[in-house]
Design an enzyme around this catalytic site. Sequence first.
Site, mmCIF file in Angstrom:
data_model
loop_
_atom_site.group_PDB
_atom_site.id
_atom_site.type_symbol
_atom_site.label_atom_id
_atom_site.label_comp_id
_atom_site.label_asym_id
_atom_site.label_seq_id
_atom_site.Cartn_x
_atom_site.Cartn_y
_atom_site.Cartn_z
ATOM 1 N N SER A 50 0.829 -1.119 0.122
ATOM 2 C CA SER A 50 -0.006 0.049 -0.126
ATOM 3 C C SER A 50 0.853 1.214 0.011
ATOM 4 O O SER A 50 2.035 1.398 0.406
ATOM 5 C CB SER A 50 -0.909 0.073 1.237
HETATM 6 N N1 SAH Z 1 -0.881 -4.809 4.183
HETATM 7 C C1 SAH Z 1 0.230 -5.136 2.899
HETATM 8 C C2 SAH Z 1 -0.653 -4.812 1.772
HETATM 9 C C3 SAH Z 1 -1.570 -5.909 1.518
HETATM 10 S S1 SAH Z 1 -2.144 -5.932 -0.145
HETATM 11 C C4 SAH Z 1 1.269 -4.370 3.144
HETATM 12 O O1 SAH Z 1 1.513 -3.459 4.107
HETATM 13 O O2 SAH Z 1 2.130 -4.706 2.341
HETATM 14 C C5 SAH Z 1 -3.263 -7.127 0.253
HETATM 15 C C6 SAH Z 1 -3.193 -8.410 0.615
HETATM 16 O O3 SAH Z 1 -4.367 -9.123 0.991
HETATM 17 C C7 SAH Z 1 -2.521 -9.224 -0.432
HETATM 18 O O4 SAH Z 1 -1.477 -9.623 -0.276
HETATM 19 C C8 SAH Z 1 -3.607 -10.309 -0.754
HETATM 20 O O5 SAH Z 1 -3.093 -11.547 -1.032
HETATM 21 C C9 SAH Z 1 -4.196 -10.448 0.662
HETATM 22 N N2 SAH Z 1 -5.560 -11.075 0.800
HETATM 23 C C10 SAH Z 1 -6.809 -10.854 0.003
HETATM 24 N N3 SAH Z 1 -7.604 -11.465 0.425
HETATM 25 C C11 SAH Z 1 -7.114 -12.156 1.672
HETATM 26 C C12 SAH Z 1 -7.867 -13.351 2.584
HETATM 27 N N4 SAH Z 1 -9.134 -13.789 2.293
HETATM 28 N N5 SAH Z 1 -7.190 -13.785 3.391
HETATM 29 C C13 SAH Z 1 -5.795 -13.257 3.655
HETATM 30 N N6 SAH Z 1 -5.447 -12.441 2.912
HETATM 31 C C14 SAH Z 1 -5.925 -11.804 1.835
#
Ligand code: SAH
Length: 202
Positions: A50
């Site tokens: 993000s």
């Molecule tokens: N917080 C992260 C940004 C994440 S992007 C950072 O600091 O870099 C969103 C993430 O959510 C992705 O890696 C995606 O694979 C994950 N995601 C999406 N659906 C999900 C679920 N049901 N359970 C766990 N993770 C999930």
Amino acid sequence: METIRAKGIQDEKVLTAINSLPRHFFMEKGFEEWAYIDKAFPIGSDQTISQPYTVAFQTELLQIKKRDKILEVGTGSGYQASILALLGARVHTIERQEDLYHKTNILLEKLDVGNIRTYFRDGYKGIPEFAPFDKMIITAGAKSVPTTLKNQLKIGGILVIPIGDDNTQKMFRITRVSEKEFKKEEFANFRFVPFLKGTNKK
Ligand code: SAH
């Protein structure tokens, strides 16, 4: 980071945490030189880290106190989890992409910024064995607030979640006022990768 302050983040503790954590550690080779620009970038497995403003915005809404037990859904690069740990929280973070989970787990162990436990699971289910949580942060765009997660929140606890369609989501802060009552506050628009069901094994 002055850009983030100028965009409206006021919590000094959040600003200090963002300032003190090198973001390039969490980025792919080839993108590191862009690490200090306020934008999202690819981290593999079709996912993104993000933008720092978004991380700061969600973190500020959570009003982190030392030792807060937090559930993060969407570990991704581990950057957001590390910011929460730097603020003194005890972080439990879930990722559904197995390769990303492994890669980030190794990085987080190496960086050792604080109290973070990682899980390869479906975030829709939360972590029943560690519930209830003081705070929750969802870092993927959801269609609605999953009931399972709301039920794993303490009374007085806070859940921050972007809700909308695949293109744009509105940030919401949900506070559990009592066993059955939840207060909902609405904030600005953001754009996240989608909150998907199930896990994705290698
Ligand atoms: N917080 C992260 C940004 C994440 S992007 C950072 O600091 O870099 C969103 C993430 O959510 C992705 O890696 C995606 O694979 C994950 N995601 C999406 N659906 C999900 C679920 N049901 N359970 C766990 N993770 C999930």
